[in-house]
Design an enzyme around this catalytic site. Structure first.
Site: not given
Ligand code: EPZ
Length: 418
Positions: A22, A92, A122-125, A326, A396
């Site tokens: 996925k 999202r 968040p999506i700040d990064l 995380i 999903r």
């Molecule tokens: C991806 O989500 C996966 N989803 C998630 O899988 C997975 O848990 C996650 O990576 C971590 O491995 C998909 O690939 C569709 P992140 P993503 O950005 O990209 C913080 C599942 O069950 N962060 O690596 O959203 C965030 O809050 C899903 O299949 C910021 O602070 O994860 C989190 O604490 C759930 N600012 C950490 O980083 C940002 O702009 C990791 O998030 C982006 C993220």
């Protein structure tokens, strides 16, 4: 909302074929936008999240033809750059489309994806990476507009190795002028799959799977066909369910190199595991041993396996401790497991799981995708009947979840609630 009805007590035995990933399919489907032409994908899981991506692509003007796990996407006629609110909120992770849209059209409008049950998300990064590339991002009334005249390659250092932000920075840089270097990049296997797909299309990317990724901008991409990698979290889910039911299961169509931390922890808990090129055999012990887990970015233990391991350890011998590093709110499902007789206490980022002799069937509610899978896993070992509600979360991300479990001997049915 529908429910799974599970009668516990059966061992899982037999063979199961793992579906395509996925979390690799979603960014690759988004990446197809970068080429004004045809992309053919194989081994795409037939799940709600991929369906939602097709719906969004069709809304933007693309055509999507799906035949089982083969998908043909034609993006040559895309004429919109706004991701519909409703679809944005339904999933999202559609934020991943922004990098592709702005990479090809130099504009994109979308609404704040919002949080979900595992954290604020968040999506700040993502936005900081776009700004670094010369993309202006402005917000009003919950909408975000991204525009630029051109995208110039840049050095981007991520404060955190975010998977989504790494993917979006790559997508926005593929057709840029110059070279982009991303440091502190996420190293997840899905990023390597995205790089392999894009390079097959004619992109020039290297370093995926390490903390530094380089993208040399190109002018044009070409039609391509590609085979999606296996889903490492689905593989981990079935390994746990076999391990906790004293089962004997062979997983087919897996990449063992993607799940070394999961295999290591299952062996520590007393499972016997045999690894071959694309299969994994597991025999669960009569009684699992308690273990400690810390979730980390890849190549550490994956946060997506946290809830499922939690369910697996509720009847292990001894006390297990899981530390979630995380997502700030990914223990919600533990209170549902306690309704079944588990003894889990949450202390901040730690879940302390005191092994109990047995757990009992109950009506429990899924609140997120992996939490829902954890409730099904707990139902497999509970005495009596477990009703796991809101299973739309599970649908999903897991293809044919109930059918695969039934083929391994589980007593599980889907009930359509009114
Ligand atoms: C991806 O989500 C996966 N989803 C998630 O899988 C997975 O848990 C996650 O990576 C971590 O491995 C998909 O690939 C569709 P992140 P993503 O950005 O990209 C913080 C599942 O069950 N962060 O690596 O959203 C965030 O809050 C899903 O299949 C910021 O602070 O994860 C989190 O604490 C759930 N600012 C950490 O980083 C940002 O702009 C990791 O998030 C982006 C993220």
């Amino acid at each position: 909302m529908s429910s799974y009805i599970i009668k516990g007590g059966n061992k899982l035995e037999g063979k199961v074929k793992i579906s395509g990933s996925k979390n690799s399919s979603l960014p690759i489907i988004a990446a197809s936008i970068l080429n004004a032409g045809k992309t053919t994908l194989y081994n795409v899981p037939n799940i709600q999240d991929t369906q939602k991506m097709y719906e969004i692509l069709r809304t933007l003007g693309a055509t999507v033809e799906k035949k089982n796990n083969k998908v043909i996407i034609d993006t040559s006629k895309i004429d919109k750059y706004e991701i519909p609110d409703l679809l944005m909120h339904k999933m999202r992770s559609s934020v991943i489309l922004v990098g592709a849209l702005v990479g090809r059209y130099h504009k994109a409008t979308f609404s704040y994806p919002g949080g979900c049950d595992i954290g604020s998300r968040p999506i700040d990064l993502h936005l900081k990476a776009f700004e670094k590339l010369g993309i202006t991002t402005s917000q009003n009334y919950g909408n975000i507009m991204c525009t630029c005249d051109k995208i110039k390659g840049e050095k981007i250092n991520l404060d955190f190795p975010s998977v989504g932000a790494t993917e979006n920075a790559i997508l926005a840089s593929v057709l840029s002028e110059g070279t982009t270097t991303i440091t502190n990049a996420a190293q997840e296997p899905e990023i390597s799959d995205l790089q392999n797909f894009l390079n097959k299309m004619g992109a020039k990317i290297k370093g995926a799977g390490t903390t530094e990724i380089q993208i040399e901008g190109v002018k044009k991409l070409k039609d391509v066909s590609y085979n999606i990698m296996p889903d490492r979290i689905e593989a981990g889910t079935f390994l746990c369910m076999a391990g906790m039911t004293n089962g004997n299961v062979e997983l087919q169509n897996v990449n063992p190199n993607h799940i070394i931390p999961i295999i290591t922890k299952l062996e520590e808990a007393g499972c016997k595991i045999e690894v071959e090129k694309s299969t994994i055999k597991i025999i669960g012990p009569k009684k699992l041993k308690a273990i400690d887990i810390k979730t980390m970015p890849y190549p550490g233990f994956p946060t997506d396996m946290q809830s499922i391991f939690g369910a697996m350890l509720v009847t292990a011998k001894g006390t297990s401790v899981i530390i979630e590093n995380i997502f700030e709110n990914r223990f919600k499902i533990m209170q549902e497991l306690n309704k079944m007789g588990a003894r889990i206490t949450i202390e901040g980022k730690s879940a302390v799981i005191r092994g109990v002799r047995k757990i009992y069937g109950a009506t429990v509610n899924a609140t997120d995708l992996r939490g829902g899978a954890a409730l099904v896993a707990a139902g497999l070992i509970a005495r009596g009947i477990t009703i796991a509600t809101n299973i739309e979360f599970v649908l999903r991300g897991y293809e044919q979840f109930d059918k695969k479990l039934q083929s391994l001997g589980a007593n599980i049915e889907i009930s359509k609630e009114i």
